[in-house]
Design a protein around this motif. Structure first.
Motif, short mmCIF file in Angstrom:
data_model
loop_
_atom_site.label_atom_id
_atom_site.label_comp_id
_atom_site.label_asym_id
_atom_site.label_seq_id
_atom_site.Cartn_x
_atom_site.Cartn_y
_atom_site.Cartn_z
N TYR A 148 57.25 43.85 42.73
CA TYR A 148 57.12 43.58 41.30
C TYR A 148 56.95 42.08 41.07
N LEU A 149 56.22 41.75 40.03
CA LEU A 149 56.05 40.37 39.60
C LEU A 149 56.80 40.19 38.30
N ALA A 150 57.71 39.20 38.27
CA ALA A 150 58.48 38.91 37.07
C ALA A 150 58.26 37.46 36.67
N PRO A 199 29.97 30.72 41.20
CA PRO A 199 31.05 29.93 40.60
C PRO A 199 32.36 30.08 41.37
N TRP A 200 33.19 29.06 41.28
CA TRP A 200 34.54 29.14 41.84
C TRP A 200 35.37 30.08 40.97
N ASP A 201 36.03 31.04 41.59
CA ASP A 201 36.86 32.02 40.88
C ASP A 201 38.31 31.79 41.27
N ASP A 202 39.11 31.30 40.32
CA ASP A 202 40.52 31.03 40.59
C ASP A 202 41.29 32.25 41.06
N THR A 203 40.86 33.44 40.63
CA THR A 203 41.65 34.64 40.87
C THR A 203 41.49 35.21 42.28
N ARG A 204 40.60 34.66 43.09
CA ARG A 204 40.35 35.20 44.43
C ARG A 204 41.28 34.58 45.48
N VAL A 205 42.52 34.34 45.11
CA VAL A 205 43.48 33.70 46.02
C VAL A 205 43.69 34.56 47.27
N LEU A 206 43.92 35.86 47.07
CA LEU A 206 44.19 36.75 48.19
C LEU A 206 42.98 36.84 49.12
N GLU A 207 41.78 36.95 48.56
CA GLU A 207 40.57 37.03 49.39
C GLU A 207 40.42 35.77 50.24
N LEU A 244 52.68 36.60 48.29
CA LEU A 244 52.59 35.48 47.35
C LEU A 244 51.15 35.26 46.90
N ALA A 245 50.19 35.44 47.82
CA ALA A 245 48.79 35.31 47.45
C ALA A 245 48.40 36.39 46.44
N THR A 246 48.91 37.59 46.62
CA THR A 246 48.65 38.67 45.66
C THR A 246 49.23 38.34 44.30
N ALA A 247 50.45 37.80 44.28
CA ALA A 247 51.10 37.44 43.03
C ALA A 247 50.33 36.35 42.28
N ALA A 250 44.74 35.94 36.98
CA ALA A 250 43.90 36.86 36.22
C ALA A 250 44.52 37.16 34.86
N ARG A 251 45.82 37.35 34.83
CA ARG A 251 46.49 37.74 33.59
C ARG A 251 46.45 36.64 32.54
N ILE A 252 46.55 35.37 32.94
CA ILE A 252 46.57 34.31 31.93
C ILE A 252 45.23 34.15 31.24
N ARG A 253 44.18 34.79 31.75
CA ARG A 253 42.87 34.70 31.12
C ARG A 253 42.72 35.66 29.94
N TYR A 254 43.43 36.79 29.98
CA TYR A 254 43.21 37.80 28.94
C TYR A 254 44.50 38.31 28.32
N SER A 255 45.64 37.75 28.67
CA SER A 255 46.91 38.20 28.12
C SER A 255 47.79 36.98 27.82
N PRO A 256 48.86 37.16 27.05
CA PRO A 256 49.75 36.03 26.74
C PRO A 256 50.79 35.76 27.81
N ALA A 257 50.48 36.06 29.08
CA ALA A 257 51.46 35.91 30.15
C ALA A 257 51.99 34.49 30.27
N VAL A 258 51.15 33.49 30.01
CA VAL A 258 51.58 32.10 30.15
C VAL A 258 52.75 31.79 29.23
N PHE A 259 52.81 32.47 28.07
CA PHE A 259 53.89 32.18 27.12
C PHE A 259 55.23 32.69 27.61
N ASP A 260 55.23 33.64 28.55
CA ASP A 260 56.48 34.12 29.14
C ASP A 260 57.07 33.10 30.12
N LEU A 261 56.30 32.07 30.45
CA LEU A 261 56.75 31.03 31.36
C LEU A 261 57.13 29.75 30.63
N LEU A 262 56.98 29.75 29.32
CA LEU A 262 57.27 28.58 28.51
C LEU A 262 58.51 28.81 27.66
#
Length: 274
Positions: free
Chosen positions: A70-72, A134-142, A171-174, A180-192
């Motif tokens: 799980y990711l929290a 283009p460089w894709d930030d979300t391809r960390v695991l790849e 960790l790469a998966t996380a 990916a989530r911070i691009r289309y969801s308010p996930a960043v606000f859960d860290l602030l």
């Protein structure tokens, strides 16, 4: 996961080592795990989701172990922490010269590894932004799995903050999922914190993505989407003009699209690698 001063920070908890306390009031496994994690870390969790299911083979020929992860996300920084994600993946932080130079060295090496192999070349091009892609930030695991497959990085990062062999893949998966989530969801606000400045919001996005953003364009995007609202208070700064404090607008939950924030980048001269 939390945000440190210059990197995403992570704490790994394992239920087989730290038995969670399940209460009857928790009707789902996720709620039970959330309560357990908050109890162990003394941190409030704003968001949790199932990340991935891994399998490992302890001994060849035996039944594999299944690991549900799980990711929290938390705005609080736990006392016990496994440290910066950019310690494990320094090439993912393109805001500093050291990480960018290491990435450039990896790209040169992995191009050599893929030379003459069409299948390898077709995989490294989108992962590393080659051949005008283009460089894709979300391809960390790849990127991590290609670097491991090519022998350029080990399974575990050498560190006093030792982790298990599969932890680097986890960790790469996380990091991939969070970027990916911070691009289309308010996930960043859960860290602030609940009240923050626009600069703190921008710095959080930059920290998670490992990329710089254009300050005026970022602010214009956030305000245009009405993602935040003023609190009527100001940050108490030691010097200079105090900054307005904002909070996330719950009404914007379904219309949080910050993907465009990654387009107008400020590019230092040393960031241009190829």
């Amino acid at each position: 996961m939390t945000i440190g001063s210059d990197a995403p920070h992570v704490t790994l908890l394992r239920h087989d080592r730290d038995t969670p306390t399940f209460e009857e009031s928790h009707h789902s496994l996720q709620k039970r795990l959330c309560h357990w994690a908050e109890t162990l870390t003394h941190c409030s969790i704003g968001y949790m989701e199932q990340l991935y299911t891994f399998s490992s083979f302890p001994v060849q020929g035996q039944t594999p172990h299944i690991h549900i992860t799980y990711l929290a996300l938390s705005p609080d920084h736990p006392l016990s922490c496994h440290g910066s994600l950019y310690h494990h993946f320094p090439w993912e932080d393109r805001r500093n010269e050291s990480g960018t130079r290491q990435l450039a060295q990896f790209i040169a090496a992995i191009k050599h590894w893929a030379a003459g192999h069409d299948e390898r070349q077709s995989r490294i091009a989108p992962a590393f932004g080659l051949d005008d892609l283009p460089w894709d930030d979300t391809r960390v695991l790849e990127r991590y799995e290609l670097l491991w497959e090519s022998g350029l990085v080990p399974r575990s990062a050498p560190s006093p903050e030792a982790t298990e062999e599969d932890d680097r893949r986890l960790l790469a998966t996380a990091l991939s999922r969070l970027r990916a989530r911070i691009r289309y969801s308010p996930a960043v606000f859960d860290l602030l914190p609940k009240a923050f400045t626009l600069l703190q919001l921008q710095q959080a996005m930059e920290t998670l993505s490992g990329r710089f953003m254009h300050k005026p364009n970022f602010r214009r995007l956030v305000l245009h989407q009405q993602l935040v609202e003023e609190t009527g208070t100001y940050e108490r700064a030691a010097a200079g003009r105090p900054a307005r404090l904002y909070r996330f607008r719950p009404a914007a939950m379904a219309s949080c699209y910050l993907g465009a924030a990654f387009l107008p980048l400020e590019t230092p001269s040393w960031l241009i690698m190829y």
